[in-house]
Design a protein around this motif. Structure first.
Motif, mmCIF file in Angstrom:
data_model
loop_
_atom_site.group_PDB
_atom_site.id
_atom_site.type_symbol
_atom_site.label_atom_id
_atom_site.label_comp_id
_atom_site.label_asym_id
_atom_site.label_seq_id
_atom_site.Cartn_x
_atom_site.Cartn_y
_atom_site.Cartn_z
ATOM 1 N N ASP A 60 0.852 -0.633 0.215
ATOM 2 C CA ASP A 60 -0.040 0.214 -0.076
ATOM 3 C C ASP A 60 1.107 1.041 -0.131
ATOM 4 O O ASP A 60 2.365 0.645 0.101
ATOM 5 C CB ASP A 60 -0.825 -0.128 1.126
ATOM 6 C CG ASP A 60 0.290 -0.395 2.756
ATOM 7 O OD1 ASP A 60 1.181 -0.024 2.053
ATOM 8 O OD2 ASP A 60 -0.716 -0.500 3.435
ATOM 9 N N GLU A 61 0.195 2.037 -0.379
ATOM 10 C CA GLU A 61 1.017 3.816 -0.521
ATOM 11 C C GLU A 61 1.590 3.678 0.920
ATOM 12 O O GLU A 61 3.381 4.015 0.977
ATOM 13 C CB GLU A 61 -0.023 5.108 -1.100
ATOM 14 C CG GLU A 61 0.903 5.843 -1.180
ATOM 15 C CD GLU A 61 0.511 6.890 -1.780
ATOM 16 O OE1 GLU A 61 0.344 8.840 -1.437
ATOM 17 O OE2 GLU A 61 -0.959 6.769 -2.003
ATOM 18 N N GLY A 90 -3.440 -5.911 1.569
ATOM 19 C CA GLY A 90 -2.477 -4.680 2.510
ATOM 20 C C GLY A 90 -1.662 -5.306 2.911
ATOM 21 O O GLY A 90 -0.206 -4.628 3.015
#
Length: 192
Positions: free
Chosen positions: A126-127, A165
């Motif tokens: 994920d970012e 995630g």
């Protein structure tokens, strides 16, 4: 150690899981108390063993510090986001670590014990996970003369395994960690 296992937060009660951060000699200094079965979602409450207080110390050790300082200096460290992932890799025989508070608390973590080491960074998919990996890699290179490698996490592999995630936990569950670790160029080996 029995007293630490019986820790009870005044409002949250007894943690579902405890992750113990130790100093170089193996003495507990910080406990990451994980709560998840109380209907309020997953959250952590830190306990500073040195100060006997329910808060995180300003300067935090890396997870599994005692194992890392005892390992040969050419033994790579696999850096993940979260104690659960570090424990999973350690159970498989690898030298693994993380920082308390994840991506938001890297600046408070004493990274000096991994200075000069080869560090394989396995980010969450994920970012925030990628940002965490990038910040860690930058600090390792500029401040600690370490050699980081960020493992690439491919979208096709993630989609194939219904990933949400937490890359390592998913990959360990389906066994694809065996496919990802070779991306580290043969640098990863089991602990003696």
């Amino acid at each position: 150690m029995g007293a630490l296992r019986d820790l009870r937060h005044p409002k949250a009660g007894v943690a579902d899981t405890q992750h113990v951060y130790r100093n170089k000699t193996g003495s507990p200094v910080l406990i990451a108390n994980r709560y998840e079965g109380n209907g309020r979602g997953k959250f952590f409450l830190p306990y500073d063993v040195t100060k006997d207080a329910w808060k995180a110390p300003q300067s935090r050790p890396i997870y599994h510090l005692d194992r890392i300082v005892q390992a040969p200096s050419d033994q790579p460290v696999i850096w993940v986001e979260g104690e659960k992932c570090a424990d999973a890799l350690t159970a498989l025989g690898y030298l693994a670590s993380t920082s308390f508070g994840g991506s938001k608390a890297l600046a408070k973590t004493d990274l000096s014990p991994i200075a000069g080491r080869h560090v394989i960074i396995w980010p969450d998919h994920d970012e925030p996970g990628q940002d965490y990996a990038d910040k860690l890699a930058e600090q390792l290179v500029t401040l600690l003369n370490a050699t980081p490698l960020i493992l690439p996490i491919k979208n096709t592999l993630v989609k194939e395994h219904d990933h949400r995630g937490d890359s390592l936990t998913t990959y360990l569950r389906v066994g694809t960690w065996r496919m990802l670790l070779p991306l580290a160029g043969g640098a990863v080996r089991l602990m003696p």
